[in-house]
Structure formats: C-alpha cells, structure tokens
Design a protein around this motif. Structure first.
Motif, PDB file in Angstrom:
ATOM      1  N   PHE A 116       0.832  -1.208   0.000  1.00 50.32           N
ATOM      2  CA  PHE A 116       0.000   0.000   0.000  1.00 50.32           C
ATOM      3  C   PHE A 116       0.867   1.259   0.000  1.00 50.32           C
ATOM      4  N   PHE A 117       1.993   1.170   0.651  1.00 46.33           N
ATOM      5  CA  PHE A 117       2.938   2.289   0.674  1.00 46.33           C
ATOM      6  C   PHE A 117       3.546   2.509  -0.709  1.00 46.33           C
ATOM      7  N   ASP A 118       3.993   1.440  -1.347  1.00 50.77           N
ATOM      8  CA  ASP A 118       4.668   1.556  -2.637  1.00 50.77           C
ATOM      9  C   ASP A 118       3.762   2.091  -3.733  1.00 50.77           C
ATOM     10  N   TRP A 119       2.473   1.729  -3.680  1.00 51.12           N
ATOM     11  CA  TRP A 119       1.576   2.060  -4.798  1.00 51.12           C
ATOM     12  C   TRP A 119       0.478   3.043  -4.418  1.00 51.12           C
ATOM     13  N   PHE A 120       0.740   3.834  -3.385  1.00 51.30           N
ATOM     14  CA  PHE A 120      -0.251   4.808  -2.936  1.00 51.30           C
ATOM     15  C   PHE A 120      -0.556   5.825  -4.033  1.00 51.30           C
ATOM     16  N   THR A 121      -1.812   6.012  -4.320  1.00 53.15           N
ATOM     17  CA  THR A 121      -2.408   6.874  -5.360  1.00 53.15           C
ATOM     18  C   THR A 121      -2.194   6.342  -6.777  1.00 53.15           C
ATOM     19  N   GLY A 122      -1.615   5.142  -6.910  1.00 58.23           N
ATOM     20  CA  GLY A 122      -1.557   4.523  -8.228  1.00 58.23           C
ATOM     21  C   GLY A 122      -0.388   4.964  -9.078  1.00 58.23           C
ATOM     22  N   PHE A 123      -0.679   5.441 -10.279  1.00 55.88           N
ATOM     23  CA  PHE A 123       0.345   5.727 -11.280  1.00 55.88           C
ATOM     24  C   PHE A 123       1.426   6.680 -10.768  1.00 55.88           C
ATOM     25  N   GLY A 124       1.033   7.633  -9.931  1.00 52.41           N
ATOM     26  CA  GLY A 124       1.991   8.615  -9.424  1.00 52.41           C
ATOM     27  C   GLY A 124       3.112   8.015  -8.598  1.00 52.41           C
ATOM     28  N   SER A 125       2.932   6.780  -8.128  1.00 54.61           N
ATOM     29  CA  SER A 125       3.972   6.113  -7.340  1.00 54.61           C
ATOM     30  C   SER A 125       4.819   5.153  -8.159  1.00 54.61           C
ATOM     31  N   SER A 126       4.579   5.067  -9.466  1.00 59.18           N
ATOM     32  CA  SER A 126       5.260   4.058 -10.287  1.00 59.18           C
ATOM     33  C   SER A 126       6.775   4.152 -10.205  1.00 59.18           C
ATOM     34  N   ALA A 127       7.325   5.332 -10.438  1.00 59.39           N
ATOM     35  CA  ALA A 127       8.778   5.479 -10.452  1.00 59.39           C
ATOM     36  C   ALA A 127       9.365   5.131  -9.092  1.00 59.39           C
ATOM     37  N   ARG A 128       8.705   5.577  -8.051  1.00 58.48           N
ATOM     38  CA  ARG A 128       9.178   5.301  -6.689  1.00 58.48           C
ATOM     39  C   ARG A 128       9.143   3.803  -6.395  1.00 58.48           C
ATOM     40  N   ALA A 129       8.036   3.126  -6.731  1.00 54.40           N
ATOM     41  CA  ALA A 129       7.892   1.709  -6.418  1.00 54.40           C
ATOM     42  C   ALA A 129       8.826   0.844  -7.245  1.00 54.40           C
ATOM     43  N   LEU A 130       8.965   1.170  -8.531  1.00 46.38           N
ATOM     44  CA  LEU A 130       9.749   0.325  -9.430  1.00 46.38           C
ATOM     45  C   LEU A 130      11.252   0.541  -9.311  1.00 46.38           C
ATOM     46  N   SER A 131      11.649   1.530  -8.516  1.00 48.00           N
ATOM     47  CA  SER A 131      13.076   1.712  -8.223  1.00 48.00           C
ATOM     48  C   SER A 131      13.371   1.466  -6.747  1.00 48.00           C
ATOM     49  N   GLY A 132      12.338   1.014  -5.999  1.00 47.13           N
ATOM     50  CA  GLY A 132      12.491   0.823  -4.563  1.00 47.13           C
ATOM     51  C   GLY A 132      12.946  -0.574  -4.199  1.00 47.13           C
ATOM     52  N   PRO A 133      12.950  -0.879  -2.910  1.00 49.29           N
ATOM     53  CA  PRO A 133      13.512  -2.150  -2.435  1.00 49.29           C
ATOM     54  C   PRO A 133      12.711  -3.386  -2.837  1.00 49.29           C
ATOM     55  N   ARG A 134      11.468  -3.192  -3.310  1.00 50.00           N
ATOM     56  CA  ARG A 134      10.654  -4.352  -3.693  1.00 50.00           C
ATOM     57  C   ARG A 134      10.423  -4.417  -5.199  1.00 50.00           C
ATOM     58  N   ALA A 135      11.238  -3.736  -5.968  1.00 45.53           N
ATOM     59  CA  ALA A 135      11.023  -3.662  -7.418  1.00 45.53           C
ATOM     60  C   ALA A 135      10.943  -5.039  -8.063  1.00 45.53           C
ATOM     61  N   LYS A 136      11.768  -5.992  -7.604  1.00 43.28           N
ATOM     62  CA  LYS A 136      11.776  -7.318  -8.222  1.00 43.28           C
ATOM     63  C   LYS A 136      10.480  -8.087  -7.992  1.00 43.28           C
ATOM     64  N   LEU A 137       9.750  -7.720  -6.950  1.00 43.26           N
ATOM     65  CA  LEU A 137       8.486  -8.401  -6.671  1.00 43.26           C
ATOM     66  C   LEU A 137       7.375  -7.952  -7.616  1.00 43.26           C
ATOM     67  N   TYR A 138       7.616  -6.838  -8.303  1.00 40.03           N
ATOM     68  CA  TYR A 138       6.595  -6.279  -9.173  1.00 40.03           C
ATOM     69  C   TYR A 138       6.872  -6.630 -10.634  1.00 40.03           C
ATOM     70  N   GLN A 139       7.118  -7.898 -10.877  1.00 44.33           N
ATOM     71  CA  GLN A 139       7.409  -8.349 -12.238  1.00 44.33           C
ATOM     72  C   GLN A 139       6.636  -9.631 -12.572  1.00 44.33           C
ATOM     73  N   THR A 140       5.545  -9.865 -11.874  1.00 40.59           N
ATOM     74  CA  THR A 140       4.801 -11.106 -12.049  1.00 40.59           C
ATOM     75  C   THR A 140       3.487 -10.856 -12.783  1.00 40.59           C
ATOM     76  N   LYS A 141       2.840 -11.928 -13.176  1.00 37.65           N
ATOM     77  CA  LYS A 141       1.522 -11.825 -13.808  1.00 37.65           C
ATOM     78  C   LYS A 141       0.508 -11.232 -12.819  1.00 37.65           C
ATOM     79  N   ALA A 142       0.601 -11.642 -11.547  1.00 37.82           N
ATOM     80  CA  ALA A 142      -0.312 -11.101 -10.538  1.00 37.82           C
ATOM     81  C   ALA A 142      -0.130  -9.597 -10.403  1.00 37.82           C
ATOM     82  N   PHE A 143       1.116  -9.133 -10.465  1.00 39.17           N
ATOM     83  CA  PHE A 143       1.342  -7.697 -10.383  1.00 39.17           C
ATOM     84  C   PHE A 143       0.785  -6.979 -11.616  1.00 39.17           C
ATOM     85  N   ALA A 144       0.939  -7.565 -12.781  1.00 36.31           N
ATOM     86  CA  ALA A 144       0.402  -6.940 -14.000  1.00 36.31           C
ATOM     87  C   ALA A 144      -1.108  -6.767 -13.894  1.00 36.31           C
ATOM     88  N   ASP A 145      -1.790  -7.763 -13.366  1.00 33.90           N
ATOM     89  CA  ASP A 145      -3.239  -7.660 -13.192  1.00 33.90           C
ATOM     90  C   ASP A 145      -3.584  -6.571 -12.180  1.00 33.90           C
TER      91      ASP A 145
END
Length: 475
Positions: A378-407
C-alpha cells in the motif's frame, strides 16, 4: 479545574439505573507517573487545559470530573471463544465519565466515554487483581494510534499512567510494572450488555437499553424499531471488520464483550499486524483453533451479531431481525472495497472496477508470500500511477514483475488518484513504510523495561502522528 468551553459533561449511562452498572472506587496506587497524554484527543472534549498535576488527579487517582457521577463498573455477560460466561462485567475498569465531543455552535457533538483499564477491583473482578501491566498499556496506546492513522474506527488512548506496583502474570516475565489506561471512545455498550438482560429474561431492560442506544448512537432509527437498530449495528460492525482486514490487523479476542454498538475497535490485548498475507495468522497464543484468525474475523463479527439479534427476540419478531442480519455480507463486501481504495489512495470507479482492484490486490499479496509484506504494498503504490517510479526503483522492485502484479497494476491504474498531493509528504520520501510488527513493539518495550528509556515510544508515536496527518489529510 480549568476546563475549556468545549467541556460538556453528559453522563447518560448512569441515568439508566442500577441494573446496568455499579458505583465503584478506584484503586489507591502507590505512584502516579504520567507516561502518555493524548493532547489532540483531550482537546476534542475540552480537557486540554488541564495541568499535568490535574491530569494525574483525574486519570490516575480518578477524582471526578465536573458534572460526572463517579466511576461505574458496567454490567455485561458474553461469549468467550463461543462459550457463554455469565460472570463477566467490568472487572479491571470502569466508565469514568461521559462528555460531548466539541462541535460547531448550535450542533450537538457525539457522546464519548472515558473508560479505564487497570483501575482496580470491582464486583466483577472474580479472582483478578484489577490491574494492568505497563507493557499492556503501552501496547494499547500503540495499537490504537496505528489503527486511527490507517482509518480504522477505534478507541483512542487518552492517558497512560504508571502506578508503581509489581504485578505477577503467568504469560510474561514477572514481577512486571503496572499502569492505568484511560481510553476515549464513542460507546462502551457491548453486545454482552444486551446479553446480560436477555440471560435474566428482562425484556424491559432490553427495551430501555435499546432505546438508549438508538437515541444516543443511531438516532436515524425510529423509536421502538429493534430490527432497524440491529441493522444499524450490523452496518457499523461490517465496516469495522472490513477496515481491520484492509489494515492487516488481527484483534485477537473477538468475544461478544469486545464488540460494541457503534462499531469501534477497542480493548487491545493480544493484537498483531500481519507481516504478510496469511489467512490463518492469529494474535493470541491461546487461540489454538484459530477461531479469531485474520481471515476469520468477519465470520467472528457476524457470529457475535447473531447473538445480539437473539437478545432482541425478547422485544421484536425473528423475521425482521433475520433480515437485518442478512445485510452483513453485502455491507462487508461494500466496505471492504471502500477500505482497500482508501489504503491505495484512489477513487471509486464503480462496483465492478473496485471489486477487480480488491481481487487483484489480494491475489498479489497472496502470491508475494512472506517476501511481500502487507504494509509495503500500500505504501509503494499509494495513489496509483503517481507512485510508479518510486515503487519500481524501490527495495521491492523485483516483486513487481509477475503476472499477478500486471493484473493488479491494470486494475489500479484504472482508478484516479485521491488527493495525490499527499505523495509530497516526507513519509513517501522514505524507502520503507511505517509498520507495527511485533519485533518493533518488543524493542520499544525492552528500552522501557531495561533502561526506562521512553524515547523509542515517543518517537514511534510522533511518526504515527505524521502518518495520520498524511493519510487522513482532508480534500
């Protein structure tokens, strides 16, 4: 006493009569050391002008506040792990005062209770000593503060005072330090308050209590409409259960004496926050069957509501009460969607899209397992698209590469952000969110217990206030 103009006593519960509570005397503690004073909560009921000495006098020695009748130990029964217990009641606490929340001129503020924990023995103490451990009081302050920040309807810890006694407890190292807590909440009328009257088959007491609850807390319900009152309590309870789930919170002891008529979370004993998605996660070491496990909390709340409905059969027909109960499921799902939107900081797009976001969020958390902790998503993706750069360069970036994440991302990006300016807060400049996991709680207590160092506790509360200000910022 220098109360402010916002102080308005209104002790309605005591007017119900002696069948609902017993006048009691507080314990005479050997010490009264102020450890926590909730200034914001105090200001909401006109108690902010008290000096520390006056504060201790009223919330450590319990000298009555102006216009209050004195402490009352409330009478109630309850199901404890679904076994009925007719020997309950306020055994280590009491209703200290009732007062109105400050409100605009010409309006009546909500009625709020000052209830205690650890204030001494009462006629309902059984074999207990009526005391509270300092660790238990500290834990309640932390739980209530975190839940308020996350948008869960909750009591607030108004005061924590260390009381200078050495307590023996079987479930933690003893002797241990003692305290008395005062909480501020909308109501201490429990489901078990109704159960006591029903146990003695006193329909007149059910009617008195129902009218008090209706007029005081659910005035939109018509007088005498017990099914309508039940429906209002069902709605509030469904919202509470949904908010617990969205917060990743496990109350631990969802007995009928721990649920109230206004749908507020209170009485925090063996609570926990989820490290990661785990439906069977329990908070209480004694919950061996997992009755009150994380994912079973809505079921537990509904079961308790059926017990409340059973008490109202003394004054209403069964069919409309059953209809009111049947509203729980739809209300819970509706509130769950709303709660997850709030946690993710986005606006509703309609039932179908909101449900898709709920489903994909839970699927991502489930697939992520222990690596994807609950709160960071919830912290990484707060408000949606506006958090993309922060989340995808943060400590959990590798977790956001799955089919579940795409959905999840597809469902999230459908929704417009809600108050996206909140991302500018210092909170979101950090790599990690504010959490409340058990290791940190134990570390905070260790500093207090070992060195009498309260700075980690104070620092945590300060950070939680920042979290509350950020997440609850008005539009």
């Amino acid at each position: 006493m220098p109360v402010s103009t916002a102080y308005r006593p209104d002790p309605l519960f005591s007017a119900l009569g002696p069948e609902f509570g017993d006048p009691v005397a507080p314990a005479d503690f050997p010490q009264t050391i102020l450890r926590h004073r909730n200034a914001r909560a105090a200001a909401s009921v006109g108690l902010d002008a008290l000096t520390n000495d006056e504060w201790v006098a009223h919330f450590g020695r319990f000298e009555p506040l102006p216009g209050q009748p004195g402490p009352i130990a409330m009478r109630y029964h309850g199901h404890q792990f679904r076994t009925y217990n007719p020997d309950l009641g306020d055994g280590r606490g009491f209703l200290a005062a009732q007062l109105r929340e400050s409100s605009p001129v010409g309006q009546t503020g909500r009625l709020l209770d000052l209830g205690t924990k650890g204030s001494g023995t009462t006629p309902w103490s059984r074999a207990g000593d009526g005391r509270l451990t300092l660790k238990g009081g500290m834990r309640e302050v932390l739980a209530a503060t975190m839940l308020e920040a996350l948008g869960v309807p909750t009591s607030r810890a108004l005061s924590l005072i260390e009381t200078g006694e050495a307590l023996e407890r079987g479930d933690e190292p003893s002797p241990t330090r003692s305290a008395v807590l005062v909480r501020l909440q909308h109501s201490h009328v429990r489901f078990g308050t109704f159960q006591r009257a029903a146990y003695f088959e006193r329909a007149n007491q059910i009617e008195i209590l129902a009218e008090h609850v209706r007029a005081t807390y659910h005035p939109q319900v018509e007088a005498g409409d017990a099914p309508g009152l039940l429906a209002a309590i069902v709605e509030a309870s469904a919202r509470l259960a949904a908010r617990w789930i969205a917060a990743g919170f496990v109350h631990g002891v969802l007995n009928t004496d721990n649920l109230n008529v206004t749908g507020e979370s209170f009485d925090y004993g063996p609570w926990r926050f989820l490290p990661a998605y785990e439906p069977g996660f329990t908070a209480a070491y004694f919950d061996s069957s997992g009755l009150y496990a994380f994912a079973r909390q809505p079921e537990a709340v509904f079961w308790n509501l059926t017990q409340l409905a059973g008490t109202l059969k003394l004054v209403a027909d069964a069919e409309p009460l059953t209809e009111a109960l049947n509203g729980f499921g739809p209300a819970y799902i509706r509130h769950l969607r709303s709660a997850f939107l709030d946690r993710l900081g986005v606006r509703s797009l309609g039932e179908a899209a909101d449900q898709r976001l709920l489903d994909t969020t839970l699927a991502l958390l489930r697939e992520g397992g222990a690596e994807l902790r609950w709160e960071p998503l919830f912290f990484d993706w707060f408000t949606g698209f506006g958090s993309s750069a922060r989340a995808l360069s943060g400590p959990r970036a590798k977790l956001y590469q799955t089919k579940a994440f795409a959905d999840f991302r597809f469902a999230l990006f459908e929704h417009e952000p809600d108050r996206p300016e909140r991302l500018e807060a210092p909170l979101f400049a950090r790599p990690e969110p504010e959490e409340m996991l058990i290791d940190e709680v134990e570390a905070i207590w260790s500093a207090i217990d070992r060195d009498d160092d309260w700075s980690p506790f104070a620092d945590k509360l300060q950070r939680l206030e920042g979290l509350r200000q950020t997440l609850r910022a008005s539009a």
